[in-house]
Design an enzyme around this catalytic site. Structure first.
Site, PDB file in Angstrom:
ATOM      1  N   HIS A  99       8.228  -4.892  -0.444  1.00 39.71           N
ATOM      2  CA  HIS A  99       9.834  -3.351  -0.230  1.00 39.71           C
ATOM      3  C   HIS A  99      10.344  -4.127  -1.542  1.00 39.71           C
ATOM      4  CE1 HIS A  99       8.182  -3.663   3.873  1.00 39.71           C
ATOM      5  NE2 HIS A  99       9.019  -2.932   3.606  1.00 39.71           N
ATOM      6  N   ASP A 102      11.851  -7.538  -0.016  1.00 40.28           N
ATOM      7  CA  ASP A 102      10.671  -8.362  -0.403  1.00 40.28           C
ATOM      8  C   ASP A 102      10.932  -9.753  -1.615  1.00 40.28           C
ATOM      9  OD1 ASP A 102      10.115  -7.692   2.256  1.00 40.28           O
ATOM     10  OD2 ASP A 102       8.440  -6.217   1.182  1.00 40.28           O
ATOM     11  N   GLU A 230       4.375   7.725   6.275  1.00 38.78           N
ATOM     12  CA  GLU A 230       4.194   6.983   6.771  1.00 38.78           C
ATOM     13  C   GLU A 230       4.379   7.116   8.468  1.00 38.78           C
ATOM     14  OE1 GLU A 230       3.896   2.600   5.487  1.00 38.78           O
ATOM     15  OE2 GLU A 230       3.605   2.078   7.503  1.00 38.78           O
ATOM     16  N   GLU A 266      -1.418   3.631   9.662  1.00 39.71           N
ATOM     17  CA  GLU A 266      -1.494   2.685   9.830  1.00 39.71           C
ATOM     18  C   GLU A 266      -1.957   2.850  10.841  1.00 39.71           C
ATOM     19  OE1 GLU A 266       1.771   0.353   9.092  1.00 39.71           O
ATOM     20  OE2 GLU A 266       0.929  -0.783  11.126  1.00 39.71           O
ATOM     21  N   HIS A 269       0.652   2.097  14.102  1.00 41.61           N
ATOM     22  CA  HIS A 269       1.162   2.928  14.632  1.00 41.61           C
ATOM     23  C   HIS A 269       0.140   4.113  15.048  1.00 41.61           C
ATOM     24  CE1 HIS A 269       4.202   2.542  10.898  1.00 41.61           C
ATOM     25  NE2 HIS A 269       3.834   1.192  11.468  1.00 41.61           N
ATOM     26  N   ASP A 294      -2.629   1.619   5.793  1.00 39.82           N
ATOM     27  CA  ASP A 294      -2.471   0.139   5.799  1.00 39.82           C
ATOM     28  C   ASP A 294      -3.398   0.104   6.614  1.00 39.82           C
ATOM     29  OD1 ASP A 294      -0.314  -0.510   4.504  1.00 39.82           O
ATOM     30  OD2 ASP A 294       1.824   0.061   6.035  1.00 39.82           O
ATOM     31  N   ASP A 305       3.964  -3.017  18.588  1.00 45.40           N
ATOM     32  CA  ASP A 305       3.231  -3.038  16.365  1.00 45.40           C
ATOM     33  C   ASP A 305       3.421  -4.425  16.038  1.00 45.40           C
ATOM     34  OD1 ASP A 305       2.819  -1.809  13.749  1.00 45.40           O
ATOM     35  OD2 ASP A 305       4.500  -1.485  13.391  1.00 45.40           O
ATOM     36  N   ASP A 307       0.402  -5.527  14.416  1.00 48.46           N
ATOM     37  CA  ASP A 307       0.268  -6.069  13.394  1.00 48.46           C
ATOM     38  C   ASP A 307      -0.529  -6.639  13.558  1.00 48.46           C
ATOM     39  OD1 ASP A 307       2.360  -3.918  12.312  1.00 48.46           O
ATOM     40  OD2 ASP A 307       3.400  -4.858  11.471  1.00 48.46           O
ATOM     41  N   ASP A 337      -1.181  -4.385   6.062  1.00 51.68           N
ATOM     42  CA  ASP A 337       0.112  -4.382   6.580  1.00 51.68           C
ATOM     43  C   ASP A 337       0.097  -5.748   7.995  1.00 51.68           C
ATOM     44  OD1 ASP A 337       2.632  -4.261   7.196  1.00 51.68           O
ATOM     45  OD2 ASP A 337       2.868  -1.872   7.726  1.00 51.68           O
TER      46      ASP A 337
HETATM   47  C1  XUL Z   1       7.054  -1.104   9.418  1.00 51.08           C
HETATM   48  C2  XUL Z   1       5.786  -0.596   8.636  1.00 51.08           C
HETATM   49  C3  XUL Z   1       6.312  -1.409   6.982  1.00 51.08           C
HETATM   50  C4  XUL Z   1       5.901  -0.181   5.896  1.00 51.08           C
HETATM   51  C5  XUL Z   1       6.836  -0.410   4.977  1.00 51.08           C
HETATM   52  O1  XUL Z   1       5.671  -0.556  11.111  1.00 51.08           O
HETATM   53  O2  XUL Z   1       4.898  -0.088   8.791  1.00 51.08           O
HETATM   54  O3  XUL Z   1       6.344  -2.893   6.942  1.00 51.08           O
HETATM   55  O4  XUL Z   1       4.797  -0.068   5.670  1.00 51.08           O
HETATM   56  O5  XUL Z   1       8.235   0.329   5.384  1.00 51.08           O
HETATM   57 CO    CO Z   2       3.092  -0.182   7.381  1.00 55.65          CO
END
Ligand code: XUL
Ligand code: CO
Length: 438
Positions: A99, A102, A230, A266, A269, A294, A305, A307, A337
């Site tokens: 991003h 970042d 996404e 993702e 998600h 992702d 989430d 991750d 991610d």
């Molecule tokens: C948040 C997510 C983000 C996107 C990019 O859940 O997945 O990091 O991948 O903005």
């Molecule tokens: Co993501």
């Protein structure tokens, strides 16, 4: 200077290796169906989790020990770039993603933020001249700063819409400058909290207007890359507009955006939306909309989430099954991610985590490839739908019949025979392939 001085370049050593700093299954040069693992998997490191995140959670401050944290401001941003390219090289990873916020700190004005970004983008560009690691995608963070409290392109405040447009304009220029392969939109706050204060139609129309302006600007600057939505159903917003692939697809179709957009899917998600990872991949694939992935996983015991690094072989196999059936990811990749757990606070854990994810996806790739090669699922599925390959079924598929004829056909049926779906047998087949393929 080295930020990971205790770690050497990670090599493939094979399944019998006991070296924690070695790949056991991911062999970038191994050829599968005419393509190398590196080309098929297209792994990417997520800048935000690996170089920015510090393990902060709602109950406590960061725990991560990172040698670059002794710096601050632009110096910290520069140190992170140095650390990043050291990690990319040591992991031998072909892509990364970030991003805007970042890579460089936000200034007190938009102009200042852009200047900070320019400094770091030119540094990254220099590194990329000699590094093999390319930019899979970049994106604009339009969810962290308080100005996005009510959304970005879906904010009720037109000034926020304008500010967000300026951010994406800059991010598209950065994508062009660094040769990004895709550009991602994750609508973190593009949704609503309560309908009581929301003009849902205007918000969605505005989001579409925003995307059309982004398409126009990309054309203007000659940035010819897939745009990726996404999907995520919730978190941070209660009702997010790009809930899942099906919802996102309906949106893109309604607003004539399907020529420019695909999906970045993702895993975590998908599960938050009540789907499996493979369901979302399949929905995108059969509609020609699978752009990128992702790669991560959630936790069935936790409803958010998380991750986590994707170490679930079953899920990775079924994901790679969809990806191979898609003919690969094209310009997309498998972007981690994923973040190390708060308790995995040492810098070397960043390597263990990526090695775990890369090996687990390499296994998924090999097992999925064998399942496809042997038609282990396909032959069953073909047989299951064989009634559509002849007789009345073929007429239905070819559009040669109607309710009158079908009624006539049904009236003369004396018995309808179904066959078993064999779910458990097929699951056992997957287990057999998981244990025997490698
Ligand atoms: C948040 C997510 C983000 C996107 C990019 O859940 O997945 O990091 O991948 O903005
Ligand atoms: Co993501």
């Amino acid at each position: 200077m080295a930020y990971f001085e205790n770690v050497n370049k990670i090599q493939f050593e094979g399944a019998s290796s006991t070296n924690p700093f070695a790949f056991k299954y991911y062999n970038p040069e191994e050829v599968i169906n005419g393509k190398t693992m590196e080309e098929l998997l297209r792994f990417s490191v997520a800048y935000w989790h690996t170089f920015n995140a510090d393990g902060t959670d709602p109950f406590g401050v960061g725990t991560a020990q990172r040698s670059w944290d002794r710096f601050s401001g632009l110096d910290l941003a520069k140190a992170r770039v140095e650390a990043a390219f050291e990690l990319f090289e040591k992991l031998n990873v072909p892509f990364f993603a970030f991003h805007d916020v970042d890579i460089a700190p936000e200034g007190s004005t938009l102009a200042e933020s852009n200047e900070n970004q320019d400094v770091i983008v030119s540094m990254i560009k220099d590194y990329m001249k000699t590094s093999k690691t390319k930019l899979l995608w970049n994106t604009a963070n339009m969810f962290s700063n308080p100005r996005y409290v009510h959304g970005a392109a879906t904010s009720p405040n037109a000034d926020v819409f304008a500010y967000s447009a300026a951010k994406v304009k800059k991010a598209l220029e950065v994508a062009k400058e660094l040769g990004a392969e895709n550009y991602v939109f994750w609508g973190g706050r593009e949704g609503y909290e309560t309908l009581l204060n929301t003009d849902m139609k205007l918000e969605q129309d505005n989001l579409a207007r925003f995307f059309h302006m982004a398409v126009d600007y990309a054309k203007e600057i000659g940035l010819n890359v897939p745009f990726l939505i996404e999907p995520k159903p919730k978190e941070p917003t209660k009702h997010q507009y790009d809930f899942d692939v099906a919802t996102g697809l309906a949106f893109l179709q309604k607003y004539n955006l399907t020529d420019y957009f695909k999906f970045n899917i993702e895993a975590n998600h998908a599960t938050l939306a009540g789907h499996t990872f493979e369901h979302e991949l399949r929905t995108a694939r059969i509609n020609g909309m699978l752009g990128s992935v992702d790669a991560n996983q959630g936790d069935t015991l936790l409803g958010w989430d998380t991750d986590e690094f994707p170490t679930d072989l079953y899920s990775n196999t079924l994901a790679m099954y969809e990806i191979l059936k898609n003919g690969g990811l094209g310009k997309g990749g498998l972007n981690f991610d994923s973040k190390v757990r708060r308790g995995s606070f040492e810098a070397e854990d960043l390597f263990h985590a990526h090695i775990a994810g890369m090996d687990a996806f390499a296994i998924g790739l090999k097992v999925a490839n064998k399942l496809i090669e042997d038609k282990a699922l396909d032959s069953f599925v073909e047989e299951r739908y064989s009634s559509y390959t002849n007789g009345i079924g073929l007429d239905i598929v070819e559009g040669k019949t109607n309710f009158h004829e079908l009624e006539k056909y049904a009236l003369q049926l004396t018995e309808i025979k179904n066959t078993s779906g064999r779910t458990e047998r097929l699951k056992a087949t997957i287990n057999q392939y998981l244990l025997q393929t490698l």
